[in-house]
Structures are given as C-alpha cells and as structure tokens.
Design a protein around this motif. Sequence first.
Motif, short mmCIF file in Angstrom:
data_model
loop_
_atom_site.label_atom_id
_atom_site.label_comp_id
_atom_site.label_asym_id
_atom_site.label_seq_id
_atom_site.Cartn_x
_atom_site.Cartn_y
_atom_site.Cartn_z
N ALA A 146 -52.13 8.36 -31.53
CA ALA A 146 -53.12 9.38 -31.21
C ALA A 146 -53.80 9.91 -32.47
O ALA A 146 -53.13 10.19 -33.47
N PRO A 147 -55.13 10.07 -32.46
CA PRO A 147 -55.82 10.71 -33.59
C PRO A 147 -55.42 12.17 -33.70
O PRO A 147 -55.27 12.87 -32.69
N GLU A 186 -64.37 13.75 -27.10
CA GLU A 186 -64.16 15.06 -26.51
C GLU A 186 -65.07 16.08 -27.17
O GLU A 186 -65.67 15.81 -28.22
N GLU A 187 -65.19 17.24 -26.54
CA GLU A 187 -66.11 18.25 -27.03
C GLU A 187 -65.50 19.09 -28.14
O GLU A 187 -64.28 19.24 -28.24
N ILE A 188 -66.37 19.64 -28.97
CA ILE A 188 -65.98 20.60 -30.01
C ILE A 188 -66.08 21.99 -29.41
O ILE A 188 -67.08 22.33 -28.77
N SER A 218 -58.86 19.35 -27.25
CA SER A 218 -57.45 18.99 -27.15
C SER A 218 -56.63 19.49 -28.33
O SER A 218 -55.43 19.22 -28.41
N GLY A 219 -57.27 20.18 -29.28
CA GLY A 219 -56.55 20.73 -30.42
C GLY A 219 -56.61 19.91 -31.68
O GLY A 219 -55.92 20.21 -32.66
N ARG A 220 -57.44 18.87 -31.70
CA ARG A 220 -57.64 18.12 -32.94
C ARG A 220 -58.56 18.91 -33.86
O ARG A 220 -59.36 19.74 -33.42
#
Length: 337
Positions: A146-147, A186-188, A218-220
């Motif tokens: 996972a990134p 995914e969105e920022i 997702s918390g990235r």
Amino acid sequence: MSALRVAVLGVGVMGGYHATALAERVAHARVTVVSDADGARAGQVAHAVGARVEADPLAAINAADVDAVVIASPGSAHEEQVLACLDRRIPVLCEKPLTLAADAAYRIVERESLLPAPLVQLGFMRRFDAEYAALRSLMASGELGAPLLLHCVHRNPAQSDAFTSEMMMRDSVVHEADVARFLLDEEIVAVTVKRPRASREAPPGVSDPMLVLMETESGRLVDVEISGRSRVAYEVRTELVAERGNAMIGLDGGPLVARVGGVRGRVQSAGFIERFATAYDTELQRWVRAARRGTIDGPGTWDGYAAVAVCAAGVEAVRTGARVPVELAPRPVRVAA
C-alpha cells in the motif's frame, strides 16, 4: 475521417507550442484558426501553421471551419470559452486551471454532465509522461504494498517578481495536486502550508520556497517542496514510500557521471517544456484521436474542478497558516445519451 480542424485560443508559450505541435507532429489534425489578444503574435503563429486569425475567441469557437478547440488563454477567460465549446458540443483541451474559482469550475462540471459524453479534457500533461505512467502502474500492481507517502519536489529556476506565493500554489502546485490524485486514486481533503525563511531571490512579501502538506481521504500524506526561484534548473521529482519499498521518478535524463574534482551529475532540464515535451505531444495526439470520435482521453472536468478546489484551500493556507479543508461539491451523475 478527415483531419480534425482545431482553433487555438491564446498563443503565448503554451498555446504557441500546441499550435506548432498540431501542425508538425500530431497526426490527423490541423490548425485552422488562431486567436489571441495580441494581434501581431496571433498573425505570426497563424502564418507559421497555415491558419487564419480570428480576433474574437467566441467567434473562433463557433467558426464553421473548427471541429475542436485548444484553450491556452489566461485562466480568467476559461469559463466563458469552455462553456461556449459545450454550447456548441465540440471537444476542447483546456490548459490548467479549468477556472480561477472553484464555484465556476463546478458550474462547468454540472453543464458537461448534461451531455451524453465528456467533451472537456484538462491539460495535466504529467499523466502522459512515461515515468508517471510507469509509477502508477507499479503502484497498481501491488508489488510495493500500500502507498503511504508521496514526497514531491517542484523547483523552477526563475520567475518574475509578479509570481507571488499564491501563484506558486495555483500555477505550480496544481500539478502536484493532480499527480497525487492520479497516483493515489483518491481525493485530497486538507492542505497545510509552511513558510520557511525566504530566499534572497524572492521579492519582498513572497514566501519562496514553501512546504505544502496535502492529506488524502484515506489518511495518506503528500508533501511538496515548491520553489519559484531556485536558480539551478527545472526540477520535478516524485518519490513513493510504500509498505514494502519505495520508488522515485524525475531524476532527469542521462547517466549519473562522476568528474575530476568530485563533481557528478546528470543533464538537467532548462524548463517545463524541455522536461515534458514528449508528454505534451502524447497528450495532444491522444486528445485528437478521441476528439475525432466526439469525446476525450484524459483528465476531465471533475479533475480540473478538484485541482482548483485543492489550490483554493492551499491559497487560504498560505494566507492564514492554518490547516484548511478542501471543499468539494457532490459529483454529478452523467445523463444518459
């Protein structure tokens, strides 16, 4: 099918490049109309590519000898020009930003969603760069797990004194906003900006460099070091940190060479066109192929809107120093044909 007849609106650095590429390197397309506020410049470009000049950009959009439009005019003109293309239902490649304000960009998203097929492609050329495409494929493969983080560097060698901290967000970091969404899918959701000691190259009141921190849903985390006046070269790098490894792109071309005296290095790009020339031409060719079918092949209005919204939050973060949430309206569902 006959060649796609293209109007190019705005023929400064970027528009002039696109006009030449369409005339000389892109198959199945030809420039028929050129429009620019600078009549002399429009005439020079039109003569070089075998097109005619139309002073009024809206008249150019609606001309009988135009099948599609490239918009490289100032951002303040984009909303009116893109909407005119949608009214005529012809494909358009619009350079960033889609608009200057998020609400205006969303109006375009809503208008286009009423049409049977997407017609507006955004000029985020990095999506067509071989290194970014390879990194996205590597991430999608799951090989590295996972990134977790993206580290980004975006350094311009020089800018005019008019290039403010806010413009660094809207004109430069906008690319990292799109790259992050492209790579992570995914969105920022929030942006924070830290303003370290400014370079002596920066005019009074301008924070250069800056550190921009973007948070995804997702918390990235995505951090961007942005500089407008590095005095070195045009440097754009992205490093992925994942669960089982990492990867970096953007180290420039050629081998790493060690020289007498301990100096080593690679050839560095002088500017953004030199670095992304192939990506620009690939983007144009794929757009032309799709436009001949009445659609697009690349980032669309939602991507343009999301980037504008992220940069609006970034500008507010520059002004306030606070963590600023990114506000996105609901994504419209396209009406069936």
